[in-house]
Design a protein around this motif. Structure first.
Motif: not given
Length: 477
Positions: A104-113, A135-146
């Motif tokens: 389990k890895l928790d990286l909530t509320a960091n600045f991973i782009g 994280n900023p990367c969660t706003e990317f289009e297709g984030y979850r699929q990737f």
């Protein structure tokens, strides 16, 4: 500038220390070599190190809400199963390949782009849960699929279970999604470069402004500042109020100025708060140093009664043992080494954690013969001080009076004994009742209702004197 640079350098070296780890290992008797779980959250840590050398058996590691900019020095924790580094300044995922048991890895509320950095987690084959919310990367289009297509071992992403159909669809669209993610990453990295430059510029401006304020305050930059320094010394409190107003305005501008939420702004805010806290501590310490010492003895030599620690006390005059007893209600759990007792002929002084308690004594005492003890139940300090003047005459008077009273009592007893002898010798002179009759009456009274029985017996004996016993008749019961 050298002072301010050193000040910033101090903050850049907030790391994990052995003392901190041992204090956090209380549940393991402060032993760190066999530690399996440790919580180091909210410790203002800016650099992660040494844990892979001190705590090789760690399974759970909490590091949330710190200032860690990079995941490092945890790759040797082979048994680590859960790592929580939420609310930090981490910008990419790295250096976790050695954590073979990571689940389990928790990286909530960091600045991973840099979302492509999650490819480093392919080697963590036991990883089942991953949190990237905030994280900023969660706003990317297709984030979850990737993420779903990249990490085949994942079972849950951002608290949402990954369905089999979702993984199949993500794998089908993986090439297109990956290209979109790369483009969005590049745009984000350019934005971050501008943010870093802006943050560096703002920090340099703040340093220069701070330096100018220090120079103007000390009066090293111009003749006008020298005049201001003289006015400051002459004005006193008025100038202090002016400086306070300036500092309040600066504080208000810092908090009201809009700034982007970045690792640099978060670090700058932390350092600003820490700087203000240190400044307040320095002012508090300077006030303590400037505070005048408590006057215990006046210039004329008069000893004063002082109770700085504000303790309850009682002073008793033990006339029987010719001494004065002071009972000072010291704190029960206060260590005795923090008490300093000084007995003088006319006063006593007790320092309780450096705070003086002084009391003028009603009589002169003997300091050399005095003794101090602590109560094991209440913790009170009891000081026994023998009086300097021994009351010998008073003791003699008391003893003679006692002897006189003893003589009087002896004479009275002798007289009474003589009178008793006269009663025995010549009782007719006195109208005392017959003692023997009194005793008999008391015995009859003491028998109560049972005295009827002997009277009947006596009557039967008297009335049946000529009675003849017939053996054929059974006895009466």
């Amino acid at each position: 500038m050298e002072g301010s640079t050193a000040f910033i350098w101090i903050f850049l070296n907030v790391t994990v220390t052995e003392d901190l780890v041992r204090r956090r290992a209380e549940h393991n008797n402060c032993e760190i070599f066999s530690l399996e779980e440790i919580s180091l959250h909210q410790q203002e840590i800016e650099k992660l190190e040494y844990l892979d050398k001190w705590c090789r058996d760690l399974k759970i590691l909490y590091l949330q809400n710190n200032l860690i900019p990079k995941i490092e020095n945890v790759g040797k924790l082979k048994k680590l199963e859960y790592l929580n580094v939420a609310l930090n300044n981490i910008e990419r995922i790295e250096n976790l390949e050695g954590c073979e048991e990571l689940k389990k890895l928790d990286l909530t509320a960091n600045f991973i782009g840099e979302l492509s950095s999650i490819e480093a987690l392919k080697y963590n084959i036991h990883l089942k849960e991953l949190f990237l919310v905030g994280n900023p990367c969660t706003e990317f289009e297709g984030y979850r699929q990737f993420v779903v297509a990249t990490l085949h071992q994942l079972k849950c992403l951002d608290s949402k279970e990954i369905e089999r159909s979702e993984r199949i669809q993500a794998l089908q669209n993986y090439p297109e999604v990956k290209q979109k993610i790369r483009e969005q990453e590049q745009a984000y990295l350019l934005k971050r470069a501008r943010e870093k430059e802006e943050a560096q510029r703002r920090m340099q401006e703040r340093k220069d402004k701070k330096q100018k304020q220090m120079e103007s305050k000390l009066g090293f930059d111009s003749p006008d500042s020298l005049q201001n320094k003289e006015n400051h010394q002459a004005g006193g409190d008025r100038e202090q109020e002016t400086w306070r107003t300036v500092e309040d305005d600066e504080d208000r501008r810092f908090w009201e100025e809009p700034t982007p939420y970045t690792p640099e702004s978060r670090l700058e805010t932390h350092r600003y708060i820490e700087e203000k806290r240190r400044a307040k501590d320095n002012i508090r310490e300077s006030k303590k140093r400037e505070k005048p010492l408590q006057t215990l003895v006046t210039a004329e030599g008069k000893v004063l009664n002082v109770n700085v620690p504000k303790l309850h006390f009682s002073l008793k005059d033990d006339e029987e043992n010719n001494q004065i007893i002071l009972d000072l209600a010291v704190y029960r759990h206060l260590d005795t080494s923090l008490l300093d007792v000084d007995v003088q002929p006319t006063y006593i002084r007790v320092l309780v954690k450096g705070k003086p308690f002084q009391l003028v004594l009603p009589e002169e005492v003997k300091p050399d013969s005095s003794s101090a003890k602590r109560s094991q139940t209440t913790g009170h300090l009891v000081v026994s001080m023998p009086k300097a003047k021994e009351i010998i005459l008073a003791k003699q008077n008391v003893s003679t009076s006692i002897k006189d009273s003893d003589c009087n009592t002896l004479q009275k007893n002798a007289r009474r004994s003589i009178q008793v002898e006269k009663l025995e010798v010549d009782p007719s002179k006195y109208s005392f009742p017959d003692v023997t009759k009194i005793i008999q009456e008391k015995k009859q009274i003491g028998q109560g209702p049972i005295r009827l029985q002997p009277e009947k017996i006596t009557e039967t004996k008297k009335s049946y004197v000529d009675f003849e016993n017939n053996e054929d008749v059974p006895p009466l019961i």
